[in-house]
Write a protein that holds these residues in place. Structure first.
Motif, PDB file in Angstrom:
ATOM      1  N   VAL A  70       7.143   8.803  13.159  1.00  0.00           N
ATOM      2  CA  VAL A  70       5.754   9.123  12.805  1.00  0.00           C
ATOM      3  C   VAL A  70       5.434   8.624  11.405  1.00  0.00           C
ATOM      4  N   ALA A  71       6.376   8.793  10.483  1.00  0.00           N
ATOM      5  CA  ALA A  71       6.154   8.337   9.108  1.00  0.00           C
ATOM      6  C   ALA A  71       5.962   6.826   9.064  1.00  0.00           C
ATOM      7  N   ILE A  72       6.772   6.111   9.803  1.00  0.00           N
ATOM      8  CA  ILE A  72       6.632   4.649   9.808  1.00  0.00           C
ATOM      9  C   ILE A  72       5.356   4.233  10.521  1.00  0.00           C
ATOM     10  N   GLY A  73       5.081   4.837  11.653  1.00  0.00           N
ATOM     11  CA  GLY A  73       3.928   4.426  12.449  1.00  0.00           C
ATOM     12  C   GLY A  73       2.577   4.813  11.888  1.00  0.00           C
ATOM     13  N   TYR A  74       2.494   5.952  11.208  1.00  0.00           N
ATOM     14  CA  TYR A  74       1.208   6.440  10.727  1.00  0.00           C
ATOM     15  C   TYR A  74       1.077   6.440   9.205  1.00  0.00           C
ATOM     16  N   LEU A  75       2.105   6.909   8.532  1.00  0.00           N
ATOM     17  CA  LEU A  75       1.997   7.039   7.085  1.00  0.00           C
ATOM     18  C   LEU A  75       2.066   5.706   6.351  1.00  0.00           C
ATOM     19  N   MET A  76       2.910   4.782   6.817  1.00  0.00           N
ATOM     20  CA  MET A  76       3.026   3.524   6.107  1.00  0.00           C
ATOM     21  C   MET A  76       1.705   2.741   6.077  1.00  0.00           C
ATOM     22  N   PRO A  77       0.990   2.586   7.202  1.00  0.00           N
ATOM     23  CA  PRO A  77      -0.307   1.916   7.112  1.00  0.00           C
ATOM     24  C   PRO A  77      -1.296   2.651   6.201  1.00  0.00           C
ATOM     25  N   ALA A  78      -1.261   3.966   6.216  1.00  0.00           N
ATOM     26  CA  ALA A  78      -2.161   4.730   5.342  1.00  0.00           C
ATOM     27  C   ALA A  78      -1.807   4.515   3.874  1.00  0.00           C
ATOM     28  N   LEU A  79      -0.523   4.489   3.574  1.00  0.00           N
ATOM     29  CA  LEU A  79      -0.109   4.266   2.188  1.00  0.00           C
ATOM     30  C   LEU A  79      -0.427   2.852   1.711  1.00  0.00           C
ATOM     31  N   THR A  80      -0.230   1.857   2.576  1.00  0.00           N
ATOM     32  CA  THR A  80      -0.565   0.486   2.171  1.00  0.00           C
ATOM     33  C   THR A  80      -2.078   0.318   2.023  1.00  0.00           C
ATOM     34  N   LEU A  81      -2.853   1.029   2.829  1.00  0.00           N
ATOM     35  CA  LEU A  81      -4.312   1.011   2.679  1.00  0.00           C
ATOM     36  C   LEU A  81      -4.691   1.551   1.308  1.00  0.00           C
ATOM     37  N   LEU A  82      -4.146   2.697   0.943  1.00  0.00           N
ATOM     38  CA  LEU A  82      -4.454   3.288  -0.362  1.00  0.00           C
ATOM     39  C   LEU A  82      -3.963   2.404  -1.505  1.00  0.00           C
ATOM     40  N   LEU A  83      -2.795   1.834  -1.370  1.00  0.00           N
ATOM     41  CA  LEU A  83      -2.256   0.962  -2.401  1.00  0.00           C
ATOM     42  C   LEU A  83      -3.148  -0.257  -2.610  1.00  0.00           C
ATOM     43  N   GLY A  84      -3.603  -0.859  -1.515  1.00  0.00           N
ATOM     44  CA  GLY A  84      -4.507  -2.008  -1.620  1.00  0.00           C
ATOM     45  C   GLY A  84      -5.808  -1.643  -2.294  1.00  0.00           C
ATOM     46  N   ALA A  85      -6.339  -0.474  -1.967  1.00  0.00           N
ATOM     47  CA  ALA A  85      -7.593  -0.034  -2.579  1.00  0.00           C
ATOM     48  C   ALA A  85      -7.413   0.233  -4.071  1.00  0.00           C
ATOM     49  N   VAL A  86      -6.326   0.874  -4.431  1.00  0.00           N
ATOM     50  CA  VAL A  86      -6.080   1.200  -5.840  1.00  0.00           C
ATOM     51  C   VAL A  86      -5.845  -0.059  -6.662  1.00  0.00           C
ATOM     52  N   LEU A  87      -5.080  -1.003  -6.113  1.00  0.00           N
ATOM     53  CA  LEU A  87      -4.772  -2.226  -6.859  1.00  0.00           C
ATOM     54  C   LEU A  87      -6.011  -3.061  -7.174  1.00  0.00           C
ATOM     55  N   LEU A  88      -7.006  -3.030  -6.294  1.00  0.00           N
ATOM     56  CA  LEU A  88      -8.207  -3.832  -6.530  1.00  0.00           C
ATOM     57  C   LEU A  88      -9.410  -3.010  -6.970  1.00  0.00           C
ATOM     58  N   SER A  89      -9.221  -1.729  -7.199  1.00  0.00           N
ATOM     59  CA  SER A  89     -10.351  -0.880  -7.577  1.00  0.00           C
ATOM     60  C   SER A  89     -10.922  -1.232  -8.954  1.00  0.00           C
ATOM     61  N   PHE A  90     -10.138  -1.846  -9.814  1.00  0.00           N
ATOM     62  CA  PHE A  90     -10.630  -2.229 -11.150  1.00  0.00           C
ATOM     63  C   PHE A  90     -11.703  -3.313 -11.058  1.00  0.00           C
ATOM     64  N   ALA A  91     -11.774  -4.040  -9.963  1.00  0.00           N
ATOM     65  CA  ALA A  91     -12.722  -5.142  -9.818  1.00  0.00           C
ATOM     66  C   ALA A  91     -14.018  -4.716  -9.125  1.00  0.00           C
ATOM     67  N   GLY A  92     -14.179  -3.454  -8.844  1.00  0.00           N
ATOM     68  CA  GLY A  92     -15.406  -2.972  -8.217  1.00  0.00           C
ATOM     69  C   GLY A  92     -15.169  -2.416  -6.822  1.00  0.00           C
ATOM     70  N   ASP A  93     -16.239  -1.841  -6.272  1.00  0.00           N
ATOM     71  CA  ASP A  93     -16.141  -1.185  -4.969  1.00  0.00           C
ATOM     72  C   ASP A  93     -15.882  -2.164  -3.834  1.00  0.00           C
TER      73      ASP A  93
END
Length: 141
Positions: A70-93
């Protein structure tokens, strides 16, 4: 421990394919068309000695292995989604939204190789009981 019963439909090269029984409650459920629980499913397991086509087996998967899947199937995509959003959040919405989309795509692409290569043996259920041939709930004779 999570358990399911099924019938062996094929034994070859040390592995067995087991078709899982459909729960009797699935036949009257309104969500039957969109739920995968109401459909026949097959899993491959390591074949125990003496396992033959037609045998009814009880499969077991430990809760720790299930939680890992469950962690691999559900949590990993959610964590990579958040990581991608945080990494590019400095450049705007708009950049944060794009980063989230890219992060989700990367997470989804990583799920299959990780589960196959790193965890294949841990996430495979084991046959714990071989029963006498009999009819299973939801099975048509």
């Amino acid at each position: 421990m999570l358990e399911a019963r099924g019938r062996v439909v094929e034994v070859r090269d040390g592995t067995a394919e087991v078709r899982l029984a459909v729960a009797s409650s699935c036949h009257g459920c309104r969500a039957q068309g969109v739920c995968s629980s109401g459909r026949e499913q097959s899993v491959r397991i390591a074949a125990a000695d003496g396992l033959a086509v037609g045998d009814v087996v009880s499969l077991a998967l430990g809760e720790a292995q299930f939680s890992l899947g469950v962690a691999i199937g559900y949590l990993m995509p959610a964590l990579t989604l958040l990581l991608g959003a945080v990494l590019l959040s400095f450049a705007g919405d708009a950049a944060a939204a794009l980063g989230a989309a890219v992060g989700l795509a990367v997470g989804l692409l990583l799920v299959r190789p990780l589960s196959r290569r790193l965890l294949a043996d841990r996430l495979r259920p084991a046959a714990i009981i071989t029963c006498q041939p009999q009819s299973l709930p939801g099975e048509h004779p």
